[in-house]
Each structure stands twice: as structure tokens, then as C-alpha cells.
Design a protein around this motif. Structure first.
Motif, PDB file in Angstrom:
ATOM      1  N   LYS A 224      30.650 -41.269   4.302  1.00 23.66           N
ATOM      2  CA  LYS A 224      31.585 -40.442   5.078  1.00 23.66           C
ATOM      3  C   LYS A 224      30.880 -39.666   6.184  1.00 23.66           C
ATOM      4  CE  LYS A 224      34.720 -39.993   1.145  1.00 23.66           C
ATOM      5  NZ  LYS A 224      35.440 -39.083   0.221  1.00 23.66           N
ATOM      6  N   ILE A 225      29.898 -40.315   6.801  1.00 17.04           N
ATOM      7  CA  ILE A 225      29.193 -39.721   7.938  1.00 17.04           C
ATOM      8  C   ILE A 225      30.018 -39.956   9.201  1.00 17.04           C
ATOM      9  CG2 ILE A 225      27.140 -39.947   9.407  1.00 17.04           C
ATOM     10  CD1 ILE A 225      25.568 -40.525   6.825  1.00 17.04           C
ATOM     11  N   THR A 226      30.323 -38.904   9.899  1.00 19.73           N
ATOM     12  CA  THR A 226      31.208 -39.008  11.063  1.00 19.73           C
ATOM     13  C   THR A 226      30.483 -39.510  12.315  1.00 19.73           C
ATOM     14  OG1 THR A 226      30.834 -36.643  11.506  1.00 19.73           O
ATOM     15  CG2 THR A 226      32.783 -37.232  10.213  1.00 19.73           C
ATOM     16  N   ASP A 227      29.259 -39.051  12.534  1.00 25.47           N
ATOM     17  CA  ASP A 227      28.513 -39.454  13.733  1.00 25.47           C
ATOM     18  C   ASP A 227      27.711 -40.723  13.443  1.00 25.47           C
ATOM     19  OD1 ASP A 227      27.346 -39.530  16.214  1.00 25.47           O
ATOM     20  OD2 ASP A 227      25.830 -37.987  15.755  1.00 25.47           O
ATOM     21  N   ILE A 228      28.407 -41.826  13.230  1.00 26.56           N
ATOM     22  CA  ILE A 228      27.739 -43.076  12.874  1.00 26.56           C
ATOM     23  C   ILE A 228      26.841 -43.566  13.997  1.00 26.56           C
ATOM     24  CG2 ILE A 228      28.119 -45.535  12.389  1.00 26.56           C
ATOM     25  CD1 ILE A 228      30.512 -44.749  10.717  1.00 26.56           C
ATOM     26  N   SER A 229      27.338 -43.518  15.221  1.00 27.78           N
ATOM     27  CA  SER A 229      26.540 -44.007  16.353  1.00 27.78           C
ATOM     28  C   SER A 229      25.260 -43.195  16.520  1.00 27.78           C
ATOM     29  CB  SER A 229      27.368 -43.975  17.643  1.00 27.78           C
ATOM     30  OG  SER A 229      27.793 -42.639  17.933  1.00 27.78           O
ATOM     31  N   GLY A 230      25.332 -41.895  16.278  1.00 22.67           N
ATOM     32  CA  GLY A 230      24.155 -41.040  16.391  1.00 22.67           C
ATOM     33  C   GLY A 230      23.114 -41.392  15.340  1.00 22.67           C
ATOM     34  N   TYR A 231      23.570 -41.629  14.121  1.00 23.81           N
ATOM     35  CA  TYR A 231      22.660 -42.028  13.046  1.00 23.81           C
ATOM     36  C   TYR A 231      22.012 -43.376  13.353  1.00 23.81           C
ATOM     37  CZ  TYR A 231      23.310 -38.424   9.473  1.00 23.81           C
ATOM     38  OH  TYR A 231      23.267 -37.250   8.757  1.00 23.81           O
ATOM     39  N   VAL A 232      22.819 -44.309  13.859  1.00 31.09           N
ATOM     40  CA  VAL A 232      22.308 -45.647  14.179  1.00 31.09           C
ATOM     41  C   VAL A 232      21.202 -45.552  15.228  1.00 31.09           C
ATOM     42  CG1 VAL A 232      22.882 -47.827  15.313  1.00 31.09           C
ATOM     43  CG2 VAL A 232      24.379 -46.914  13.517  1.00 31.09           C
ATOM     44  N   GLU A 233      21.426 -44.770  16.280  1.00 34.28           N
ATOM     45  CA  GLU A 233      20.430 -44.629  17.342  1.00 34.28           C
ATOM     46  C   GLU A 233      19.146 -43.982  16.811  1.00 34.28           C
ATOM     47  OE1 GLU A 233      20.522 -45.956  20.304  1.00 34.28           O
ATOM     48  OE2 GLU A 233      22.493 -46.776  19.767  1.00 34.28           O
ATOM     49  N   THR A 234      19.314 -43.007  15.930  1.00 32.94           N
ATOM     50  CA  THR A 234      18.136 -42.336  15.352  1.00 32.94           C
ATOM     51  C   THR A 234      17.311 -43.318  14.526  1.00 32.94           C
ATOM     52  OG1 THR A 234      19.275 -40.203  15.291  1.00 32.94           O
ATOM     53  CG2 THR A 234      17.369 -40.470  13.844  1.00 32.94           C
ATOM     54  N   PHE A 235      17.976 -44.098  13.680  1.00 36.66           N
ATOM     55  CA  PHE A 235      17.269 -45.079  12.853  1.00 36.66           C
ATOM     56  C   PHE A 235      16.608 -46.161  13.701  1.00 36.66           C
ATOM     57  CE2 PHE A 235      19.438 -43.390   9.120  1.00 36.66           C
ATOM     58  CZ  PHE A 235      18.523 -43.627   8.105  1.00 36.66           C
ATOM     59  N   ALA A 236      17.266 -46.553  14.792  1.00 32.54           N
ATOM     60  CA  ALA A 236      16.739 -47.629  15.634  1.00 32.54           C
ATOM     61  C   ALA A 236      15.410 -47.243  16.301  1.00 32.54           C
ATOM     62  CB  ALA A 236      17.766 -48.008  16.693  1.00 32.54           C
ATOM     63  N   LYS A 237      15.130 -45.925  16.416  1.00 31.79           N
ATOM     64  CA  LYS A 237      13.918 -45.461  17.086  1.00 31.79           C
ATOM     65  C   LYS A 237      12.751 -45.228  16.123  1.00 31.79           C
ATOM     66  CE  LYS A 237      16.643 -43.179  20.694  1.00 31.79           C
ATOM     67  NZ  LYS A 237      17.050 -41.870  21.275  1.00 31.79           N
TER      68      LYS A 237
END
Length: 220
Positions: free
Chosen positions: A194-207
Motif C-alpha cells: 500500500k505504498i502510494t509513491d510507487i514511481s518514487g520508490y521505483v526510481e530510488t531502487f533503480a539507482k
């Protein structure tokens, strides 16, 4: 999802582990699957002779019907219980709960001995019913419905699904950080949590590098 449970429990809110207390502690996403009745009016009755049950309600709309099986003040007379179980079991799955029943970590099934030995129903201790209903509803919501989760919460179904998704992400990581971070398994995990900022998490993990990626994944 069409999953409905009828609970028939004559114990009021003041009683420890009552069904009203159970429902009040559940999230709305779980409560919506439950219907609670405190009496049997309009559900079933006895024939004129008083020796057989007459069903007044269609129980086929429910996957399960839970009934408080009181020894002192039974909702179903002992003389009519087998007839009731035999009739209702053709419409839904019955679960009887009572504080006097013994605990079991595996589903406890009992069978009719006289009318129809092929008919079975479940029996469970009231405390287990009270403690584990949330886990059982989780299994239905997650598409893993299994009554074992009503009896045993030592391995919560939400934790099982979460670990499965993490393992799938680790497989993706073997190919690349890009796939692990932006793949469908990561998206499913973040939605599940139930994480709302999915795109933000994805970008963080990608780096992240591999070590930091694994450390952060473990913390989710």
C-alpha cells in the motif's frame, strides 16, 4: 470479489471474544465480507411436529456460515442439529465455534454419524476463531483462500505473499537492477504494501547498487 460469510452469534459485545468485538477490530476492507446475526429469526425453524428443520433462508449466497455452538443455550436444538447440518451443508460450508472446543492447528472436520456420514462440517475453538479470522479473510482477499488460515496463524498469509514477491524480485535482480526495480514484481510488492509513491520508490531502487538494493528490499 464475491466472498461472503454469515456469522450467527448470540453473545453480545460485553462478552470476551464476541463476534461484535471481532468485527469492530477488523479493517473496513475485511468487515465488508461479514454479515452478523444475533438470532435465527427468518433463517430456520422446526416443523409442526418439532422433529425436523425447515430452512427459511437461502444460504447459498455465503461461502461459509459460522454458528455459535453453545452447550447451555444452543441456537440449534440437539435433536434437530444433524438434520440442520445435513440440509445446510448442501448450500454452504458450516463452521461451529465454541469456547469449550479444543484448539487445533489443523482444520478439525466432523461428520454426521446417523443421517449422512458423507456430510462434514468444521469445528473450532472460539478464541481461535476470534484471533485468526483476519488471517482467514486475508487468504480470501489475496486469492489464497484456505480454511487452514483460520486454525493456524503462525505463518500469516500476508507474510507468505510478501516473501514470495521479494524472492521473485531477487530473481529479476540476477538479470539486472533495471528489471528488478522496474519489473512487474516490484510493482506488485509496492502495491501490496500500500505504498502510494510507487514511481518514487521505483526510481530510488533503480539507482542503487546490488548490495544496497538487497538491503533496502529486506527493509520493506
Amino acid at each position: 470479489m464475491k466472498f461472503k460469510i454469515l456469522i450467527i452469534d448470540d453473545k453480545d459485545h460485553s462478552v470476551s471474544e464476541s463476534s461484535t468485538k471481532l468485527i469492530s477490530k477488523l479493517e473496513e476492507s475485511h468487515r465488508k465480507f461479514l454479515t452478523l446475526r444475533a438470532d435465527i429469526e427468518g433463517l430456520w425453524g422446526a416443523n409442526e411436529q418439532g422433529d425436523d428443520v425447515i430452512l427459511l433462508h437461502d444460504f447459498r449466497q455465503y461461502e461459509y456460515v459460522f454458528i455459535h455452538d453453545s452447550f447451555n443455550e444452543p441456537l440449534i436444538l440437539a435433536s434437530l442439529k444433524e438434520s440442520f447440518i445435513n440440509q445446510v451443508s448442501f448450500q454452504t460450508q458450516l463452521v461451529f465455534f465454541s469456547g469449550s472446543r479444543s484448539r487445533s492447528r489443523t482444520p478439525k472436520q466432523e461428520r454426521l454419524r446417523n443421517i449422512n456420514p458423507d456430510v462434514s462440517y468444521y469445528a473450532i475453538n472460539r478464541s481461535q476463531y476470534f484471533e485468526n479470522m483476519n488471517n482467514f479473510l486475508d487468504s480470501a482477499i489475496l486469492g489464497r483462500q484456505d480454511i487452514i488460515h483460520l486454525y493456524d496463524k503462525s505463518n500469516p498469509i500476508r507474510s507468505v505473499v510478501q516473501e514470495e514477491l521479494k524472492k521473485a524480485i531477487m530473481v529479476d535482480l540476477e538479470e539486472s537492477i533495471e528489471k528488478a526495480a522496474r519489473g512487474v514484481n516490484m510493482e506488485k510488492l509496492l502495491e501490496f504494501l500500500k505504498i502510494t509513491d510507487i514511481s518514487g520508490y521505483v526510481e530510488t531502487f533503480a539507482k542503487k547498487d546490488d548490495i544496497d538494493f538487497i538491503r533496502s528490499l529486506d527493509m520493506l
